[in-house]
Design a protein around this motif. Structure first.
Motif, PDB file in Angstrom:
ATOM      1  N   TRP A  72       0.866  -1.180   0.000  1.00  0.00           N
ATOM      2  CA  TRP A  72       0.000   0.000   0.000  1.00  0.00           C
ATOM      3  C   TRP A  72       0.904   1.233   0.000  1.00  0.00           C
ATOM      4  CZ3 TRP A  72      -5.117   0.517  -0.735  1.00  0.00           C
ATOM      5  CH2 TRP A  72      -5.949  -0.597  -0.542  1.00  0.00           C
ATOM      6  N   PHE A  73       0.575   2.158  -0.886  1.00  0.00           N
ATOM      7  CA  PHE A  73       1.303   3.413  -0.985  1.00  0.00           C
ATOM      8  C   PHE A  73       0.287   4.552  -0.927  1.00  0.00           C
ATOM      9  CE2 PHE A  73       5.605   2.136  -2.375  1.00  0.00           C
ATOM     10  CZ  PHE A  73       5.371   0.783  -2.567  1.00  0.00           C
ATOM     11  N   ARG A  74       0.772   5.756  -0.673  1.00  0.00           N
ATOM     12  CA  ARG A  74      -0.133   6.903  -0.715  1.00  0.00           C
ATOM     13  C   ARG A  74       0.581   8.099  -1.301  1.00  0.00           C
ATOM     14  NH1 ARG A  74      -0.725   8.083   5.824  1.00  0.00           N
ATOM     15  NH2 ARG A  74       1.382   8.936   6.166  1.00  0.00           N
ATOM     16  N   GLN A  75      -0.233   8.972  -1.892  1.00  0.00           N
ATOM     17  CA  GLN A  75       0.302  10.162  -2.533  1.00  0.00           C
ATOM     18  C   GLN A  75      -0.592  11.345  -2.242  1.00  0.00           C
ATOM     19  OE1 GLN A  75       0.893   9.753  -6.769  1.00  0.00           O
ATOM     20  NE2 GLN A  75       2.418  11.382  -6.784  1.00  0.00           N
ATOM     21  N   ALA A  76      -0.036  12.318  -1.543  1.00  0.00           N
ATOM     22  CA  ALA A  76      -0.740  13.570  -1.273  1.00  0.00           C
ATOM     23  C   ALA A  76      -0.436  14.546  -2.408  1.00  0.00           C
ATOM     24  CB  ALA A  76      -0.292  14.136   0.065  1.00  0.00           C
TER      25      ALA A  76
ATOM     26  N   GLU B  73       3.168  15.750  -3.709  1.00  0.00           N
ATOM     27  CA  GLU B  73       4.197  14.956  -3.025  1.00  0.00           C
ATOM     28  C   GLU B  73       4.460  13.643  -3.763  1.00  0.00           C
ATOM     29  OE1 GLU B  73       3.044  16.603   1.444  1.00  0.00           O
ATOM     30  OE2 GLU B  73       3.660  14.525   1.147  1.00  0.00           O
ATOM     31  N   GLU B  74       5.518  12.969  -3.330  1.00  0.00           N
ATOM     32  CA  GLU B  74       5.868  11.674  -3.905  1.00  0.00           C
ATOM     33  C   GLU B  74       4.891  10.603  -3.432  1.00  0.00           C
ATOM     34  OE1 GLU B  74       8.798  13.056  -6.150  1.00  0.00           O
ATOM     35  OE2 GLU B  74       8.619  10.884  -5.926  1.00  0.00           O
ATOM     36  N   ARG B  75       4.834   9.507  -4.161  1.00  0.00           N
ATOM     37  CA  ARG B  75       4.052   8.347  -3.738  1.00  0.00           C
ATOM     38  C   ARG B  75       4.922   7.547  -2.770  1.00  0.00           C
ATOM     39  NH1 ARG B  75       0.823   4.902  -8.162  1.00  0.00           N
ATOM     40  NH2 ARG B  75       0.247   7.055  -8.645  1.00  0.00           N
ATOM     41  N   ASP B  76       4.462   7.455  -1.540  1.00  0.00           N
ATOM     42  CA  ASP B  76       5.264   6.866  -0.468  1.00  0.00           C
ATOM     43  C   ASP B  76       4.721   5.528   0.012  1.00  0.00           C
ATOM     44  OD1 ASP B  76       5.744  10.122   1.025  1.00  0.00           O
ATOM     45  OD2 ASP B  76       7.035   9.034  -0.379  1.00  0.00           O
ATOM     46  N   PHE B  77       5.626   4.688   0.435  1.00  0.00           N
ATOM     47  CA  PHE B  77       5.262   3.395   1.008  1.00  0.00           C
ATOM     48  C   PHE B  77       4.517   3.592   2.323  1.00  0.00           C
ATOM     49  CE2 PHE B  77       5.653  -1.015   1.999  1.00  0.00           C
ATOM     50  CZ  PHE B  77       5.940  -1.087   3.353  1.00  0.00           C
ATOM     51  N   VAL B  78       3.462   2.827   2.511  1.00  0.00           N
ATOM     52  CA  VAL B  78       2.687   2.857   3.755  1.00  0.00           C
ATOM     53  C   VAL B  78       2.824   1.531   4.500  1.00  0.00           C
ATOM     54  CG1 VAL B  78       0.370   3.037   4.743  1.00  0.00           C
ATOM     55  CG2 VAL B  78       1.029   4.513   2.826  1.00  0.00           C
ATOM     56  N   ALA B  79       2.527   0.434   3.800  1.00  0.00           N
ATOM     57  CA  ALA B  79       2.575  -0.886   4.429  1.00  0.00           C
ATOM     58  C   ALA B  79       2.717  -1.930   3.337  1.00  0.00           C
ATOM     59  CB  ALA B  79       1.315  -1.141   5.248  1.00  0.00           C
TER      60      ALA B  79
ATOM     61  N   THR C 255      -4.291  12.227   4.866  1.00  0.00           N
ATOM     62  CA  THR C 255      -5.063  12.522   3.660  1.00  0.00           C
ATOM     63  C   THR C 255      -4.207  12.326   2.421  1.00  0.00           C
ATOM     64  OG1 THR C 255      -6.513  14.087   4.789  1.00  0.00           O
ATOM     65  CG2 THR C 255      -6.275  14.339   2.404  1.00  0.00           C
ATOM     66  N   ALA C 256      -4.694  11.495   1.500  1.00  0.00           N
ATOM     67  CA  ALA C 256      -3.947  11.163   0.284  1.00  0.00           C
ATOM     68  C   ALA C 256      -4.786  10.227  -0.572  1.00  0.00           C
ATOM     69  CB  ALA C 256      -2.626  10.481   0.634  1.00  0.00           C
ATOM     70  N   VAL C 257      -4.322   9.993  -1.780  1.00  0.00           N
ATOM     71  CA  VAL C 257      -4.837   8.889  -2.586  1.00  0.00           C
ATOM     72  C   VAL C 257      -4.022   7.660  -2.216  1.00  0.00           C
ATOM     73  CG1 VAL C 257      -5.230   7.990  -4.893  1.00  0.00           C
ATOM     74  CG2 VAL C 257      -5.543  10.433  -4.439  1.00  0.00           C
ATOM     75  N   TYR C 258      -4.706   6.601  -1.874  1.00  0.00           N
ATOM     76  CA  TYR C 258      -4.050   5.362  -1.462  1.00  0.00           C
ATOM     77  C   TYR C 258      -4.089   4.365  -2.621  1.00  0.00           C
ATOM     78  CZ  TYR C 258      -3.609   6.884   3.341  1.00  0.00           C
ATOM     79  OH  TYR C 258      -3.236   7.566   4.480  1.00  0.00           O
ATOM     80  N   TYR C 259      -2.930   3.793  -2.902  1.00  0.00           N
ATOM     81  CA  TYR C 259      -2.786   2.851  -4.002  1.00  0.00           C
ATOM     82  C   TYR C 259      -2.366   1.485  -3.481  1.00  0.00           C
ATOM     83  CZ  TYR C 259      -2.617   7.013  -6.972  1.00  0.00           C
ATOM     84  OH  TYR C 259      -2.914   8.195  -7.618  1.00  0.00           O
ATOM     85  N   CYS C 260      -2.940   0.461  -4.089  1.00  0.00           N
ATOM     86  CA  CYS C 260      -2.511  -0.905  -3.852  1.00  0.00           C
ATOM     87  C   CYS C 260      -1.652  -1.340  -5.034  1.00  0.00           C
ATOM     88  CB  CYS C 260      -3.721  -1.817  -3.720  1.00  0.00           C
ATOM     89  SG  CYS C 260      -3.307  -3.558  -3.523  1.00  0.00           S
ATOM     90  N   ALA C 261      -0.568  -2.032  -4.738  1.00  0.00           N
ATOM     91  CA  ALA C 261       0.336  -2.481  -5.796  1.00  0.00           C
ATOM     92  C   ALA C 261       0.704  -3.937  -5.575  1.00  0.00           C
ATOM     93  CB  ALA C 261       1.591  -1.615  -5.817  1.00  0.00           C
ATOM     94  N   ALA C 262       0.885  -4.650  -6.680  1.00  0.00           N
ATOM     95  CA  ALA C 262       1.276  -6.057  -6.641  1.00  0.00           C
ATOM     96  C   ALA C 262       2.607  -6.244  -7.361  1.00  0.00           C
ATOM     97  CB  ALA C 262       0.209  -6.925  -7.295  1.00  0.00           C
ATOM     98  N   ARG C 263       3.382  -7.155  -6.840  1.00  0.00           N
ATOM     99  CA  ARG C 263       4.651  -7.515  -7.482  1.00  0.00           C
ATOM    100  C   ARG C 263       4.437  -8.849  -8.152  1.00  0.00           C
ATOM    101  NH1 ARG C 263      10.332  -6.713  -7.086  1.00  0.00           N
ATOM    102  NH2 ARG C 263      11.483  -8.670  -7.274  1.00  0.00           N
TER     103      ARG C 263
END
Length: 128
Positions: free
Chosen positions: A36-40, A43-49, A91-99
């Motif tokens: 899970w990443f987020r981007q305000a 700002e950069e898209r940052d790792f969350v979990a 507060t941000a857009v939260y993105y899910c990513a898969a490897r």
């Protein structure tokens, strides 16, 4: 190839909670390392979990440690992000990513470049 789809975003007051879900259409999500990443804005898209495939090891950004929990729900075939004690700075857009390339089951990937399949994102807004 797995295509993550996020859901569960919304507007919540500071101190409240939200639960985001990441679904993998047509694939078994536990077969993939998920982040899970987020981007305000601005700002950069940052790792969350993140959670490793198979072994389910987890890792969190320092800013969310103790407040957010990432977990897999094998029955629903989702990876969820439970967010408690939310702050306006969440507060941000939260993105899910898969490897989808080779992944170690012992390792949680934190770099954006480690993931190659991204969802469209879901907005989380925390009001003060």
């Amino acid at each position: 190839q797995v295509q993550p789809v996020e859901s569960g975003g919304g507007l919540v007051q500071a101190g409240g909670a939200l639960r985001l879900s990441c679904a993998a259409s047509g694939r078994t999500i536990s077969n993939y390392a998920i982040g899970w990443f987020r981007q305000a804005p601005g700002e950069e898209r940052d790792f969350v979990a993140g959670i490793s495939w198979r072994d389910g090891r987890t890792m969190y950004a320092d800013s969310v440690k103790g407040r957010f929990t990432i977990s897999r729900d094998n029955a629903k075939n989702t990876v969820d992000l439970q967010m408690n004690s939310l702050k306006p700075e969440d507060t941000a857009v939260y993105y899910c990513a898969a490897r989808t390339t080779y992944s170690s089951s012992l390792y949680v990937y934190t770099a954006r470049s480690a993931y190659n399949s991204w969802g469209q994102g879901t907005q989380v807004t925390v009001s003060s």
